[in-house]
Design a protein around this motif. Structure first.
Motif, PDB file in Angstrom:
ATOM      1  N   PHE A  37       1.059   1.010  -3.241  1.00 39.32           N
ATOM      2  CA  PHE A  37       1.469   0.385  -4.577  1.00 39.32           C
ATOM      3  C   PHE A  37       2.761   0.027  -4.668  1.00 39.32           C
ATOM      4  O   PHE A  37       3.158  -1.089  -5.109  1.00 39.32           O
ATOM      5  N   ALA A  38       3.999   0.843  -4.437  1.00 40.25           N
ATOM      6  CA  ALA A  38       5.086   0.815  -4.884  1.00 40.25           C
ATOM      7  C   ALA A  38       5.623  -0.493  -4.024  1.00 40.25           C
ATOM      8  O   ALA A  38       6.415  -1.294  -4.315  1.00 40.25           O
ATOM      9  N   ARG A  39       5.332  -0.486  -2.716  1.00 42.34           N
ATOM     10  CA  ARG A  39       6.059  -1.470  -1.793  1.00 42.34           C
ATOM     11  C   ARG A  39       5.445  -2.690  -2.188  1.00 42.34           C
ATOM     12  O   ARG A  39       6.044  -3.877  -2.134  1.00 42.34           O
ATOM     13  N   VAL A 189      -2.820  -6.500  -4.232  1.00 41.60           N
ATOM     14  CA  VAL A 189      -2.904  -5.041  -3.535  1.00 41.60           C
ATOM     15  C   VAL A 189      -2.383  -4.138  -4.420  1.00 41.60           C
ATOM     16  O   VAL A 189      -2.859  -3.038  -4.777  1.00 41.60           O
ATOM     17  N   SER A 190      -1.253  -4.377  -4.923  1.00 45.92           N
ATOM     18  CA  SER A 190      -0.603  -3.514  -6.037  1.00 45.92           C
ATOM     19  C   SER A 190      -1.611  -3.345  -7.173  1.00 45.92           C
ATOM     20  O   SER A 190      -1.800  -2.081  -7.565  1.00 45.92           O
ATOM     21  N   ILE A 191      -2.553  -4.255  -7.487  1.00 46.41           N
ATOM     22  CA  ILE A 191      -3.267  -3.890  -8.654  1.00 46.41           C
ATOM     23  C   ILE A 191      -4.466  -3.204  -8.251  1.00 46.41           C
ATOM     24  O   ILE A 191      -5.070  -2.195  -8.859  1.00 46.41           O
ATOM     25  N   ILE A 192      -4.942  -3.361  -6.848  1.00 46.87           N
ATOM     26  CA  ILE A 192      -6.056  -2.483  -6.501  1.00 46.87           C
ATOM     27  C   ILE A 192      -5.778  -1.048  -6.441  1.00 46.87           C
ATOM     28  O   ILE A 192      -6.332   0.057  -6.650  1.00 46.87           O
ATOM     29  N   PRO A 195      -4.535   2.026  -9.909  1.00 43.91           N
ATOM     30  CA  PRO A 195      -5.342   3.268 -10.652  1.00 43.91           C
ATOM     31  C   PRO A 195      -5.095   4.657  -9.601  1.00 43.91           C
ATOM     32  O   PRO A 195      -5.424   5.833 -10.357  1.00 43.91           O
ATOM     33  N   PHE A 196      -5.124   4.429  -8.563  1.00 45.64           N
ATOM     34  CA  PHE A 196      -4.798   5.658  -7.743  1.00 45.64           C
ATOM     35  C   PHE A 196      -3.478   6.283  -7.570  1.00 45.64           C
ATOM     36  O   PHE A 196      -3.154   7.188  -7.083  1.00 45.64           O
TER      37      PHE A 196
END
Length: 298
Positions: A37-39, A189-192, A195-196
């Protein structure tokens, strides 16, 4: 290869050799979903405004089906698999296993796209020798208890995605500015992964080491945003299969960083399998000529 191609090749190889080392550092404090998520969030934060200012955002949105496909195959699956695998295998081994990308690229071109160049004896011989090197490496180290084959297969599966995505970019997105493609892909990808990641992100940051935080920043800005821009320029310059040969460089970078800074061991399997993989890479990628791909702004 032209001088421009050599410069792009070297830069892309360096930038794509760094992630394995920085993933290992990031894993000291962050979970796999948070790292992915961060990258991607940081990469999108830089590239989307740039793409909007340079006219690359709208074309990427118009080509959204292929942009989504590229993001899924290049990032959603592979970045999770590699990061998760590095909890159990060395960063250098992960980088080496990604060197199988050109073998899969040749296979995809030959089997699914009926590319006759990929069917040349030299390319096929390179595939066989390279895969034999991987089998020898994994077989010896598995027998000696140095690696778990499950995590090796996770990285190889990521390599399959890495081999397909550049072909999609070359054939379906060659008219779209790379900053737009990459920025939109990373935002998706960051949106996907949000939530995790977001529910535990505050706690992870509170306890994170300085080196892990810097690793996340480098992964997002250098190993994701900048690395992709350079890689797309390389694809335009030399074609998708030859572009994947940056694995020559990124494997050397990953192994060196892992051994020097993380004290990762040189196993017997690595010592035996690495030369075979290197020979296979040379043979598999040495025959493809540059494809004519229109230049697009990066």
């Amino acid at each position: 290869m032209s001088s421009r191609g050599l410069i792009l090749f070297s830069m892309a190889g360096l930038f794509w050799g760094l992630p394995y080392f920085f993933i290992a550092l990031a894993l000291e404090s962050f979970s796999t979903p948070t790292i992915v998520f961060a990258r991607t969030f940081l990469g999108a934060l830089v590239l989307i405004p740039y793409a909007a200012l340079t006219g690359g955002l709208k074309p990427a949105l118009r080509a959204w089906p292929y942009v989504v496909m590229f993001g899924l195959i290049e990032m959603v699956g592979p970045w999770f698999l590699i990061t998760e695998a590095e909890k159990n295998i060395s960063s250098g081994l992960a980088g080496l296993l990604i060197a199988t990308v050109p073998f899969f690229a040749v296979a995809v071109l030959a089997i699914f796209l009926k590319d006759r160049k990929a069917l040349r004896p030299r390319s096929l011989a390179g595939m066989l020798i390279g895969f034999f090197g991987v089998v020898v490496l994994v077989g010896i180290d598995s027998f000696l208890g140095a690696v778990n084959p499950l995590f090796v297969m996770m990285v190889i599966l990521a390599a399959v995605g890495y081999s397909i995505a550049p072909i999609i970019a070359s054939r379906k997105l060659n008219h779209v500015p790379s900053a737009g493609v990459i920025g939109v892909s990373m935002a998706m990808v960051s949106i996907i992964y949000a939530p995790f990641s977001l529910p535990g992100l505050g706690d992870e940051l509170a306890e994170a080491t300085t080196s892990s935080i810097w690793a996340i920043i480098v992964l997002g800005l250098v190993c994701s945003a900048l690395a992709f821009v350079v890689f797309f320029m390389l694809i335009q310059e030399v074609g998708p299969v030859r572009a994947t040969l940056i694995t020559y460089v990124n494997t050397a970078v990953a192994l060196t960083l892992g051994i020097v800074f993380l004290n990762e061991p040189i196993t017997i399997g690595l010592a035996v399998g690495l030369p075979l993989i290197a020979i296979g890479l040379y043979l598999a990628g040495g025959t493809e000529k540059k494809r004519e791909i229109p230049e697009t702004p990066a």
